[in-house]
Design an enzyme around this catalytic site. Structure first.
Site, PDB file in Angstrom:
ATOM      1  N   LYS A  69      61.272  63.307 -39.196  1.00 40.15           N
ATOM      2  CA  LYS A  69      61.421  64.190 -40.209  1.00 40.15           C
ATOM      3  C   LYS A  69      61.647  63.883 -41.635  1.00 40.15           C
ATOM      4  O   LYS A  69      61.424  64.224 -42.650  1.00 40.15           O
ATOM      5  CB  LYS A  69      62.724  65.311 -40.005  1.00 40.15           C
ATOM      6  CG  LYS A  69      62.456  66.161 -38.988  1.00 40.15           C
ATOM      7  CD  LYS A  69      64.027  67.102 -38.823  1.00 40.15           C
ATOM      8  CE  LYS A  69      63.960  67.748 -37.358  1.00 40.15           C
ATOM      9  NZ  LYS A  69      65.086  68.313 -37.142  1.00 40.15           N
ATOM     10  N   GLY A  70      62.356  62.726 -41.601  1.00 38.66           N
ATOM     11  CA  GLY A  70      62.556  61.859 -42.940  1.00 38.66           C
ATOM     12  C   GLY A  70      61.436  61.647 -43.924  1.00 38.66           C
ATOM     13  O   GLY A  70      61.734  61.719 -45.046  1.00 38.66           O
ATOM     14  N   GLU A 108      56.019  56.507 -43.865  1.00 28.92           N
ATOM     15  CA  GLU A 108      57.595  56.451 -43.118  1.00 28.92           C
ATOM     16  C   GLU A 108      58.588  56.560 -44.297  1.00 28.92           C
ATOM     17  O   GLU A 108      58.078  56.145 -45.422  1.00 28.92           O
ATOM     18  CB  GLU A 108      57.861  55.248 -42.359  1.00 28.92           C
ATOM     19  CG  GLU A 108      59.175  55.037 -41.717  1.00 28.92           C
ATOM     20  CD  GLU A 108      59.617  56.034 -40.671  1.00 28.92           C
ATOM     21  OE1 GLU A 108      59.777  57.252 -41.263  1.00 28.92           O
ATOM     22  OE2 GLU A 108      59.718  55.747 -39.484  1.00 28.92           O
ATOM     23  N   ASP A 109      59.690  57.020 -44.160  1.00 29.52           N
ATOM     24  CA  ASP A 109      60.949  57.130 -45.269  1.00 29.52           C
ATOM     25  C   ASP A 109      61.374  55.756 -45.347  1.00 29.52           C
ATOM     26  O   ASP A 109      61.462  55.332 -46.564  1.00 29.52           O
ATOM     27  CB  ASP A 109      61.726  58.162 -44.824  1.00 29.52           C
ATOM     28  CG  ASP A 109      62.374  57.781 -43.422  1.00 29.52           C
ATOM     29  OD1 ASP A 109      62.121  56.958 -42.865  1.00 29.52           O
ATOM     30  OD2 ASP A 109      63.323  58.807 -43.111  1.00 29.52           O
ATOM     31  N   ASP A 125      64.016  49.359 -41.714  1.00 27.54           N
ATOM     32  CA  ASP A 125      64.971  48.514 -41.783  1.00 27.54           C
ATOM     33  C   ASP A 125      64.904  47.383 -40.697  1.00 27.54           C
ATOM     34  O   ASP A 125      64.326  46.481 -41.064  1.00 27.54           O
ATOM     35  CB  ASP A 125      66.283  49.172 -41.755  1.00 27.54           C
ATOM     36  CG  ASP A 125      66.679  50.259 -40.708  1.00 27.54           C
ATOM     37  OD1 ASP A 125      66.012  50.295 -39.483  1.00 27.54           O
ATOM     38  OD2 ASP A 125      67.457  51.133 -40.952  1.00 27.54           O
ATOM     39  N   PHE A 181      73.890  53.299 -46.937  1.00 26.43           N
ATOM     40  CA  PHE A 181      73.587  54.347 -46.153  1.00 26.43           C
ATOM     41  C   PHE A 181      73.129  55.289 -47.502  1.00 26.43           C
ATOM     42  O   PHE A 181      73.909  55.802 -48.204  1.00 26.43           O
ATOM     43  CB  PHE A 181      74.930  54.900 -45.493  1.00 26.43           C
ATOM     44  CG  PHE A 181      74.258  55.979 -44.556  1.00 26.43           C
ATOM     45  CD1 PHE A 181      73.651  57.089 -44.851  1.00 26.43           C
ATOM     46  CD2 PHE A 181      74.918  55.398 -43.165  1.00 26.43           C
ATOM     47  CE1 PHE A 181      73.401  57.858 -43.815  1.00 26.43           C
ATOM     48  CE2 PHE A 181      74.356  56.514 -42.139  1.00 26.43           C
ATOM     49  CZ  PHE A 181      73.650  57.678 -42.699  1.00 26.43           C
ATOM     50  N   VAL A 182      71.688  55.657 -47.215  1.00 24.71           N
ATOM     51  CA  VAL A 182      71.356  56.442 -48.275  1.00 24.71           C
ATOM     52  C   VAL A 182      70.709  57.770 -47.807  1.00 24.71           C
ATOM     53  O   VAL A 182      70.346  57.936 -46.552  1.00 24.71           O
ATOM     54  CB  VAL A 182      69.931  55.888 -49.024  1.00 24.71           C
ATOM     55  CG1 VAL A 182      70.470  54.585 -49.765  1.00 24.71           C
ATOM     56  CG2 VAL A 182      68.968  55.294 -47.962  1.00 24.71           C
ATOM     57  N   ASP A 229      68.495  61.800 -44.255  1.00 20.99           N
ATOM     58  CA  ASP A 229      69.457  62.500 -44.051  1.00 20.99           C
ATOM     59  C   ASP A 229      70.707  61.904 -43.342  1.00 20.99           C
ATOM     60  O   ASP A 229      70.369  60.607 -43.106  1.00 20.99           O
ATOM     61  CB  ASP A 229      69.148  63.638 -42.820  1.00 20.99           C
ATOM     62  CG  ASP A 229      69.133  63.074 -41.516  1.00 20.99           C
ATOM     63  OD1 ASP A 229      69.504  63.572 -40.637  1.00 20.99           O
ATOM     64  OD2 ASP A 229      68.092  62.258 -41.388  1.00 20.99           O
ATOM     65  N   ARG A 244      68.730  66.059 -46.757  1.00 19.46           N
ATOM     66  CA  ARG A 244      67.369  66.013 -46.961  1.00 19.46           C
ATOM     67  C   ARG A 244      66.787  66.607 -48.193  1.00 19.46           C
ATOM     68  O   ARG A 244      65.899  65.948 -48.891  1.00 19.46           O
ATOM     69  CB  ARG A 244      66.608  66.515 -45.825  1.00 19.46           C
ATOM     70  CG  ARG A 244      66.843  65.647 -44.692  1.00 19.46           C
ATOM     71  CD  ARG A 244      65.758  66.372 -43.524  1.00 19.46           C
ATOM     72  NE  ARG A 244      66.353  65.945 -41.977  1.00 19.46           N
ATOM     73  CZ  ARG A 244      65.817  64.690 -41.478  1.00 19.46           C
ATOM     74  NH1 ARG A 244      65.509  63.858 -42.261  1.00 19.46           N
ATOM     75  NH2 ARG A 244      66.301  64.454 -40.513  1.00 19.46           N
TER      76      ARG A 244
END
Length: 179
Positions: free
Chosen positions: A42-43, A98-99, A102, A151-152, A158, A164
């Site tokens: 969903k990101g 893609e969001d 990492d 952590f974003v 989310d 979101r």
């Protein structure tokens, strides 16, 4: 700024300008072609929508839901496809949107899978890139922003299905996710 964010990392304006810039670069690569643009849900949904609006080449849209995580926060080491593509990729130029990348596990395995299915090419376009977390030998072909290991949330990203809809990328306060 949302009360759970420590600070704003990337503003709405920075996101808007950079996404347009990347889309115009990708647009030139696919001139005269009709790529299949695959959003990883969903990101990526907000980034995906903004990205495709700036493309002038004709595109087809599709989505996948993939994960390497079970119910925990540590990768299972296996790619799980929760929603597969509706279209065949054989002979197609595919753009994965893609969001964030990492460790690289999900995108490395997804790219290999699409090539195995016969895609003519697979390009990876990411909003965010956490290079210091990379464990797999993969890099996005196009990336909007390299970020530090924070952590974003926001702009589709989310924590526990929240944040979101924030119009910016913010750094989530530690006390929110370390409860």
């Amino acid at each position: 700024m949302h009360k759970d964010c420590e600070r704003i990392m990337l503003t709405e304006e920075q996101l808007r300008e950079r996404v347009k810039e990347i889309a115009l670069q990708v647009d030139k690569v696919y001139e005269g072609k009709r790529p299949l643009v695959v959003g990883i849900l969903k990101g990526s949904i907000i980034f995906y929508a903004d990205f495709i609006r700036h493309l002038t080449v004709p595109v087809e849209l599709d989505f996948m839901v993939v994960s390497s995580y079970g119910s925990g926060t540590v990768s299972s080491g296996k790619l799980k496809i929760k929603k597969d593509l509706d279209r065949d990729v054989k002979g197609r130029d595919v753009i994965i949107v893609e969001d964030i990348i990492d460790s690289g596990f999900t995108l490395a395995n997804l790219k290999a899978l699409l090539l195995e299915r016969g895609a003519a090419s697979v390009m990876i376009v990411t909003l965010l890139n956490k290079k210091e977390r990379r464990e797999y030998d993969i890099a996005p072909d196009y990336n909007c922003f390299d970020i530090e290991n924070e952590f974003v949330v926001g702009y589709g990203l989310d924590y526990n299905e929240m944040y979101r809809s924030l119009p910016y990328i913010g750094i989530l306060k530690r006390n929110v996710y370390e409860k």
